[in-house]
Design an enzyme around this catalytic site. Structure first.
Site, PDB file in Angstrom:
ATOM      1  CE1 TYR A  25      92.052  34.511  72.101  1.00  0.00           C
ATOM      2  CE2 TYR A  25      91.226  34.697  74.344  1.00  0.00           C
ATOM      3  CZ  TYR A  25      91.108  34.215  73.067  1.00  0.00           C
ATOM      4  OH  TYR A  25      90.040  33.439  72.735  1.00  0.00           O
ATOM      5  CG  ASP A  64      91.962  32.519  83.165  1.00  0.00           C
ATOM      6  OD1 ASP A  64      90.995  32.655  83.934  1.00  0.00           O
ATOM      7  OD2 ASP A  64      91.944  32.908  81.978  1.00  0.00           O
TER       8      ASP A  64
END
Lengths: 471, 331
Positions: free
Chosen positions: A37, A157
């Protein structure tokens, strides 16, 4: 809550004196996390009223040229804007760097995470995590998850490094669920996990997903919680499969095998929809070939089968997602009604005489700047505490006295994204000129009450509180 | 100009008809909306889900009031919606995505003004709203450069800045509830029709017809969804019949009845077929309706009927700020 880094006389450039104004609110301490990310930095607020407060700043990787604002960023920030709960990370700001349109999220910093806590016990401390701490961590994790699920949010997650724990301060020992990069709200469609360009560890992945189910339910989070619970008890990942690295979400046979070894083989009798799962049908030889007869979960986690802890764990690790315990049901479980009762400060047991483990703060790489490039400045150490905290005995490896200089007061809150800043940003707009005027009724700036977390946000800056409240 | 305008005109009915098969095949997500074979609605938590949505929309709708909107902006908005629906069809996007785009568009304009005649800004706004909605809702995301509007070319960086401006202006609150969240559930509760899919399609037509005529901020999505289903069932329902059916949707509560009736009255006057008529079909007296339906009553229903019948094609020589003149300036 959004700051556009409006600046006069500079263009929001990179480092040094060319830093955008929003960045000048912070003293950068170092990098604390990195992922697909982007990067996560630790910084300290320079201005009142929170001077010295530690902030975790997540910088999103720039999206591919031509793609605009990254979908992950939009979904994650949107989600964080919708949620507010004690056990979910709090997003305090969104900054936009006008020069390159990069996005930075500022979170309250949580100093610890379950990954580091477990590792500390495994490698540095000769004893397991004390039962009070395990129960408190689990209770708070479930409490946050119950909030998310009741708001129709699936995290997707959950893993130890995404479960943060606040360091010294008034929220000491409070669990914060973090990293909503893959989370889902309402019934928005989901990309297969592999399509997000995000590598999700398979160790906490629910069996229905491993078997190819495309139907996500909140039960996938509960499986992960079960795995995390077991890991808190044993200090080892429960199902440590070897991941098949391939694009397009490959079949993870070894992970399933690890699960079957411990829990026994799933059967269509106990899990009726099993037969309709793609991989169960398509790969019968491998999946159904090995038969593991004797479930050995109690042996792996060293719990007598009649203990409430074992009962709770086994119900979280139920194969059939429809039968798996929900977060609300788990919170109601007998385990949480027995001594020791779970507490607000998971790190400091109420009972006097209990040994308090001083967990290390997560490591900070002080040689990386906000651009992600390595700088030449000498490494600095960092402290989790403020002036008060610094006087306490602590085992944290990195200490740095807080900067007590009087910092100039910053403008309150965050400049809202107004047209002046847009004028600045829109310098390259194709049809020239700035077409829009500020309309009436701009809402007052709202502090964002969101939380989000990443491998690495911690926070401190409050006077340490030794009280450990019970729920 | 006529040509381009004509090609830009969208017939929702034709879109729906031609696409029925393809999106059912290709889009699992959209099929949720139109698949009535499953037992989804009998899941015990569906009711909770709807209740949660209704709670959520309370805070974000019905608070905007209808401010005075310039005629040119109404025309530009209608063009923008047509463009969005066109792209929806072209890329096979979900209806919800198109609807969200329009809601971003309206919310943005409720907070920021765009100067008269800045038609390029409307184009840019349309692209960026659709792009954000696509990123929120869709699994497969077209490149920015594929969202072409007529007359203007915007570089990706410019679109990205506009995206950021919108996200910021809307405070990153992009997860709006839409009528599509309710449609399936309501239909299974309200309708005993044997062909719920047809009803769903008709309701979708009414939802977008409504979106074209009025701003999206004044009516709660749940009310729009319920009214669209009623309108699709029958345009001559009495108040009592509607109230009876509304009692089947317990999550909405009886206090919702007035809002649903208000939306239904508005939809009664919308002939979705009329949207097949090419461009610039608007109601010139829209502002009258908008200002009156804040506190809806029988009179405003009548007003809207009258206005509905007055729909006409605005012509080039129509006064100052009509669509034609706006279009013309683009050239």
């Amino acid at each position: 809550m959004v700051d556009t880094g409006r600046s006069v006389g500079n263009n929001g450039g990179a480092a040094g004196s060319n830093r955008p104004v929003w960045l000048q609110q912070y003293d950068l301490i170092g990098k604390i996390g990195e992922g697909t990310y982007g990067l996560v930095f630790l910084a300290r607020t320079k201005s009142q009223p929170n001077r010295g407060k530690c902030i975790a700043i997540k910088k999103f990787k720039q999206s591919k040229d031509g793609d605009g604002v990254s979908p992950t960023a939009i979904r994650e920030i949107m989600l964080l804007r919708e949620i507010s709960h004690e056990n979910v990370v709090k997003l305090v700001n969104v900054h936009i760097n006008p020069a390159d349109m990069s996005l930075y999220l500022a979170f309250d910093y949580a100093e610890h995470d379950l990954y580091e806590i477990i590792r500390h016990h495994r490698e540095k401390v000769s004893h397991s995590i004390n039962p009070y701490t395990v129960k408190s961590l689990l209770w708070q994790l479930l409490n946050g998850l119950n909030y998310l699920h009741s708001n129709w949010i699936i995290h997707r997650d959950l893993k130890p490094s995404n479960i943060l724990v606040m360091g010294e301060g008034e929220e000491q020992g409070v669990v914060k669920i973090a990293d909503f990069g893959l989370a889902r709200i309402y019934q928005a469609p989901l990309k297969p996990l592999s399509d997000n360009g995000v590598v999700v560890t398979i160790w906490y992945r629910a069996p229905e997903l491993l078997l190819g189910s495309k139907h996500y339910t909140s039960a996938v989070d509960m499986w992960a919680v079960g795995c995390i619970f077991a890991e808190l008890l044993t200090l080892k990942p429960l199902f440590q499969g070897v991941e098949v690295k391939a694009p397009a979400n490959p079949f993870q046979l070894d992970q399933l095998d690890k699960i079957f070894k411990v829990l026994g083989h799933p059967t269509p009798e106990k899990w009726p929809t099993l037969v309709s799962l793609p991989h169960w049908q398509s790969d019968q030889q491998h999946i159904q070939g090995h038969k593991y007869e004797s479930p050995g979960l109690h042996n792996v986690v060293h719990l007598p089968q009649k203990q409430p802890a074992y009962d709770l764990l086994s119900k979280m690790l139920e194969y059939d997602p429809k039968k798996r315990l929900t977060a609300a049901q788990a919170l109601d479980h007998e385990y949480f009604r027995n001594d020791p009762l779970p507490g607000h400060n998971a790190l400091v047991p109420c009972q006097s005489g209990e040994k308090v483990v001083n967990y290390p703060a997560r490591p900070v790489d002080t040689t990386t700047d906000f651009e992600g490039t390595t700088s030449v400045q000498p490494p600095q150490s960092v402290s989790s505490g403020n002036a008060v905290a610094a006087s306490m005995v602590t085992t944290r490896p990195m200490q740095r006295p807080m900067n007590m200089m009087n910092m100039p007061r910053m403008p309150p809150g965050v400049a809202s994204f107004n047209l002046a800043s847009q004028a600045n940003m829109a310098g390259g707009m194709h049809p020239g000129g700035i077409p829009m005027q500020r309309g009436p009724g701009m809402p007052p700036h709202q502090q964002q009450q969101l939380r989000r977390k990443d491998p690495g946000m911690g926070m401190t800056g409050y006077p340490p509180s030794q009280k450990s409240r019970r729920f | 100009m006529e040509d381009s305008a004509a090609s830009a005109a969208v017939s929702l009915s034709s879109l729906l008809c031609t696409e029925t098969e393809s999106f059912l095949d290709e889009s699992e997500d959209e099929s949720e909306l139109f698949n009535f074979n499953s037992d989804d609605c009998n899941l015990p938590d569906t009711h909770e889900y709807i209740t949660m949505l209704v709670d959520r929309e309370k805070s974000s709708f019905g608070i905007h009031g209808s401010s005075e909107v310039h005629e040119w902006l109404k025309c530009a908005r209608l063009d923008a919606i047509k463009w969005i629906l066109e792209k929806r069809a072209f890329f096979g996007l979900r209806f919800r995505t198109a609807y969200l785009s329009v809601s971003y568009f309206d919310r943005f304009l409720s907070k920021k003004c765009i100067d008269n005649e800045q038609s390029w800004a409307i184009g840019l706004l349309s692209i960026a709203c659709l792009s954000i909605a696509v990123k929120m809702e869709e699994c497969s995301i077209p490149a920015l450069t594929e969202f072409l509007v007529e007359h203007y070319y915007f570089e990706s960086k410019v679109i990205q800045r506009m995206e950021l401006l919108i996200l910021n202006t809307l405070d990153w609150r992009m997860c709006s509830v839409t009528p599509f969240n309710y449609l399936h559930y309501f239909i299974t509760k309200i309708s005993d029709k044997s062909r719920p899919r047809d009803l769903a399609f008709r309701a979708v037509e009414f939802i977008f017809a409504m979106a074209k005529e009025f701003g999206l901020l004044d009516h709660k999505p749940s009310a729009i969804a319920a009214a669209a289903i009623f309108a699709a069932l029958d345009k001559e329902l009495t108040r009592e019949m509607i109230e009876l059916k509304m009692s089947l949707i317990s999550s909405c509560g009886s206090q919702r009845n007035e809002e649903v009736l208000s939306c239904y009255s508005l939809m009664q006057d919308i002939d979705v077929e009329k949207f097949e008529v090419p461009e610039y079909v608007i109601s010139p007296d829209l502002s009258t309706i908008r200002s009156s339906f804040g506190n809806f009553n029988e009179d405003s229903a009548i007003t809207s009927v009258v206005v509905g019948k007055k729909r006409r094609r605005l012509r080039f020589d129509d006064s100052d700020q009509n669509c034609e003149s706006e279009k013309d300036k683009q050239h």
